[in-house]
Design an enzyme around this catalytic site. Structure first.
Site, short mmCIF file in Angstrom:
data_model
loop_
_atom_site.label_atom_id
_atom_site.label_comp_id
_atom_site.label_asym_id
_atom_site.label_seq_id
_atom_site.Cartn_x
_atom_site.Cartn_y
_atom_site.Cartn_z
N ASN A 68 -6.94 30.61 28.54
CA ASN A 68 -6.18 31.85 28.51
C ASN A 68 -5.45 32.13 29.82
OD1 ASN A 68 -5.60 34.81 27.72
ND2 ASN A 68 -6.90 35.02 29.54
N TYR A 133 9.16 29.32 31.57
CA TYR A 133 8.07 29.82 30.73
C TYR A 133 8.13 29.18 29.35
CZ TYR A 133 4.61 33.25 29.14
OH TYR A 133 3.47 33.86 28.65
N LYS A 137 5.08 26.88 27.88
CA LYS A 137 4.36 27.27 26.68
C LYS A 137 4.63 26.33 25.52
CE LYS A 137 2.10 30.77 28.34
NZ LYS A 137 0.62 30.71 28.46
#
Length: 249
Positions: A68, A133, A137
């Protein structure tokens, strides 16, 4: 009762996940750089080795490994600097790689377990101004799928979680030269109706269902559905958003 390790557990979604697992009666080893049961900087191989040792000492096995920990990032292609890219990739993608390097021998040895990776809608849908980002991801999504394939013969499952913007303190970790994009992201997070608790509930539901991909909120589901079902409309929407960014100073 499951044995669970959560990274980035001191606040935000990590804290919500830790609370949700514990409410189910699971035992959780909450890890973070500070303010958790165990200090774990995901960019440190030594910290990951210590986490494995603590899991083996405490439980002699692990049922759920939740990746996480992450930082926010972004910026237009000619504004964001390479150092910003390195930070986003080092934490969000390579942090997970280090964790899998450390824990895969244990997962193989016990012939079972579940890997949960908190990615983002940015891993599936790629708006302008968020290149670093998006890339990190998307890498997390691809990595998670690879884990599920590579470790299937050992009874290990993998699930990627891809929420859109939700209210969390992650945006506090966003830094970089493109302050205009940062302000947009902060506003979208602040105005989102989705909470960290909502996302945590979707994660546990996904585990119960044996899902491989979880889109916790309706905006995420709609955006990904548009990309899959009407690529032309999706591209038009993304390019219109890109045109708006060009007008920023």
């Amino acid at each position: 009762m499951r044995r669970v390790l959560v990274t980035g557990a001191a606040s935000g979604l990590g804290a919500a996940l830790t609370a949700a697992f514990r409410a189910r009666g699971d035992e959780v080893l909450a890890t973070d750089r500070s303010g958790a049961d165990l200090t774990l900087d995901v960019t440190s191989e030594a910290d990951w080795a210590a986490a494995v040792a603590e899991v083996e000492r405490r439980w002699d096995g692990l049922d759920v490994l939740v990746h996480n920990a992450g930082v926010a990032g972004g910026g237009r292609l000619d504004v964001a600097e390479i150092e910003e890219w390195q930070r986003v990739l080092d934490v969000n993608l390579l942090g997970m790689a280090r964790g899998m390097w450390a824990f895969t021998p244990l997962l193989k040895r016990q012939r079972g377990g579940q890997v949960v990776a908190v990615a983002s809608l940015a891993g599936l849908v790629h708006p302008a101004g968020m290149a670093s980002y998006n890339a990190a991801k998307a890498g997390v999504v691809a990595f998670t799928e690879t884990i599920g394939h590579e470790l299937a013969g050992y009874g290990v499952r993998a699930m990627a979680v891809c929420p859109s913007y939700f209210r969390t303190n992650l945006v506090a970790s966003m830094s970089g030269r493109d302050e205009a994009v940062g302000a947009i992201v902060a506003r979208l997070v602040e105005e989102s109706p989705v909470t960290a608790d909502d996302v945590a509930a979707a994660v546990l539901d996904g585990l119960d269902r044996g899902a491989e991909l979880v889109l916790p909120d309706e905006f995420a589901r709609a955006a990904y559905r548009l990309k899959l079902e009407d690529r032309s409309a999706y591209d038009q929407q993304m390019r219109a958003q890109a045109a708006k960014l060009e007008r920023l100073t």
